[in-house]
Design a protein around this motif. Structure first.
Motif, PDB file in Angstrom:
ATOM      1  N   SER A 194       0.858  -1.175   0.000  1.00 15.16           N
ATOM      2  CA  SER A 194       0.000   0.000   0.000  1.00 15.16           C
ATOM      3  C   SER A 194       0.899   1.231   0.000  1.00 15.16           C
ATOM      4  N   ILE A 195       0.344   2.349  -0.417  1.00 15.47           N
ATOM      5  CA  ILE A 195       1.098   3.595  -0.498  1.00 15.47           C
ATOM      6  C   ILE A 195       0.856   4.412   0.755  1.00 15.47           C
ATOM      7  N   ARG A 232      -3.543  14.063  -4.077  1.00 18.29           N
ATOM      8  CA  ARG A 232      -3.883  12.744  -4.612  1.00 18.29           C
ATOM      9  C   ARG A 232      -2.756  12.276  -5.517  1.00 18.29           C
ATOM     10  N   ALA A 233      -2.508  10.961  -5.538  1.00 15.55           N
ATOM     11  CA  ALA A 233      -1.529  10.375  -6.447  1.00 15.55           C
ATOM     12  C   ALA A 233      -2.229   9.339  -7.323  1.00 15.55           C
ATOM     13  N   PHE A 368      -3.495  -1.923 -15.570  1.00 13.25           N
ATOM     14  CA  PHE A 368      -4.019  -1.620 -14.238  1.00 13.25           C
ATOM     15  C   PHE A 368      -3.387  -0.346 -13.691  1.00 13.25           C
ATOM     16  N   GLY A 369      -4.126   0.310 -12.802  1.00 11.52           N
ATOM     17  CA  GLY A 369      -3.609   1.508 -12.165  1.00 11.52           C
ATOM     18  C   GLY A 369      -4.111   1.629 -10.744  1.00 11.52           C
ATOM     19  N   GLY A 376      -8.027   6.716   1.145  1.00 11.08           N
ATOM     20  CA  GLY A 376      -7.936   5.327   0.714  1.00 11.08           C
ATOM     21  C   GLY A 376      -7.369   5.150  -0.673  1.00 11.08           C
ATOM     22  N   GLU A 377      -7.397   3.890  -1.142  1.00 11.18           N
ATOM     23  CA  GLU A 377      -6.850   3.511  -2.440  1.00 11.18           C
ATOM     24  C   GLU A 377      -7.951   2.930  -3.323  1.00 11.18           C
TER      25      GLU A 377
END
Length: 392
Positions: A194-195, A232-233, A368-369, A376-377
């Protein structure tokens, strides 16, 4: 006077650069080729390394030519075992390594690091990657963080002796290093699941986060994200790499020690889905399943000493509350026995994830991205609007 080993090293560097260019499919950028010569890998790889599946020790003093061959092979080199503890006669496992040069330079190209960029590296390791970054961006612009104090001290000593006085920090890489923020580039040299929100906060708008990716199911993929002015990333995966997992995200689980108990009474069924379809050699399938089965891991068991079972695939949750086993009898190719226990029907989840992947034309990692915000993600296919279904 030039020694034989110095001449051998020059030849080895030329051959390595040729191999890296072959893997990249293009010539290396001039600044990185200059860095490869100016920051020799042999300066940073420790005098004792570990080779082969058995991680046999190879000491520079005992066999300098074998050591040099390993250092300049286009392959990873294990530089530490068992988190630096002496395993004695026990099992050895890799806990730190110098990544294969081809993936190192691929990531440096992908990160698009240039002179004057402020860079945070997560995972100092030997210090070679930090040295390359310092050579191009300038050592005053590079901060590298390492969780292992011994590795950090050794890397700092090598870097500073070479005049590349990057800032070397001992700490948890998932937290980044706010004192030197903001950064133009954040480059991870260990895989993450996770980031970290800290990473988003410490990279300036327009900056890039590049990190290897891991799931409990399958360690694979590079993730390149751009941070916007809202914090945001967002970015895409690419089909490269397999790195050691960040230490604070490890899960050291074993089936018979941590998951399966004698009093478990699993449900029996059958499946036509081959376990090799979901956990075999198809990296695209495994990557897609790893994105969907966020907290599910698997392991193979050959010849499990069970009547009528030649090979068994175990599947379990990382909290060890649910598991499944899929048995192959050694003859049938279209029918397999399934055992499931716990609140989740894990093999049913695996079948659903595989069906979703095949329904969408078996996409590879590059389709995918990931989008990460403060809350959250979101994992997606092709566009951020097309969310990937996630279990767990």
């Amino acid at each position: 006077m030039t020694t034989d080993l110095e001449a051998v090293e020059r030849i080895a560097i030329r051959e390595l650069l040729s191999a890296v260019a072959g893997d990249l499919g293009a010539s290396m950028r001039p600044e990185w080729e200059r860095a490869a010569w100016g920051v020799p890998r042999s300066v940073y790889v420790p005098d004792r390394i570990y080779l082969g599946d058995e991680l046999e020790a190879c000491d520079r003093a005992d066999d300098p030519k074998a050591w040099l061959r390993a250092v300049y092979a286009n392959d990873s080199v294990v530089s530490q075992v068992n988190d630096g503890q002496d395993p004695g006669d026990g099992e050895r496992w890799a806990s730190s390594s110098a990544s294969a040069p081809s993936i190192v330079f691929r990531m440096l190209h992908m990160a698009d690091v240039g002179e004057g960029h402020r860079v945070l590296e997560i995972g100092t390791g030997t210090g070679w990657n930090a040295g390359l970054l310092s050579y191009v961006a300038g050592p005053e612009n590079v901060t590298t963080i390492e969780v292992d104090p011994t590795l950090a001290a050794r890397a700092k000593d090598r870097l500073w002796k070479e005049g590349l006085r990057a800032e070397v920090v001992v700490g948890d890489g998932s937290m980044g290093h706010a004192d030197s923020a903001p950064y133009d580039r954040l480059v991870g040299t260990c895989s993450v699941r996770s980031i970290s929100r800290s990473w988003l906060e410490q990279v300036r708008p327009g900056g890039v986060i590049l990190t290897p990716w891991d799931s409990p199911w399958f360690c694979y993929g590079l993730l390149r994200m751009t941070v916007d002015d809202t914090g945001r990333a967002e970015g895409r995966f690419s089909p490269h790499s397999a790195f050691m997992l960040m230490r604070n995200q490890r899960t050291a689980l074993r089936i018979f020690r941590d998951v399966v108990r004698e009093d478990h009474l699993p449900d029996e069924s059958t499946t036509a889905l081959s376990p090799w379809d979901v956990a075999g050699d198809d990296v695209d399938a495994q990557f897609a399943l790893g994105l969907q089965l966020r907290d599910v891991w698997r392991t193979w068991h050959e010849d499990p000493d069970v009547d009528g079972v030649k090979t068994r695939l175990w599947v379990a949750t990382t909290d060890a509350t649910s598991w499944a086993a899929v048995d192959w009898d050694g003859t049938s190719d279209d029918r397999f026995t399934v055992w499931q226990h716990g609140p989740r029907r894990l093999w049913d989840e695996v079948q659903a994830a595989y069906a979703w992947w095949t329904w969408h034309s078996r996409p590879g990692p590059e389709r995918f991205g990931l989008t990460v915000t403060a809350t959250g993600e979101t994992r997606w296919l092709d566009t951020p609007e097309h969310r990937v279904p996630v279990t767990g």
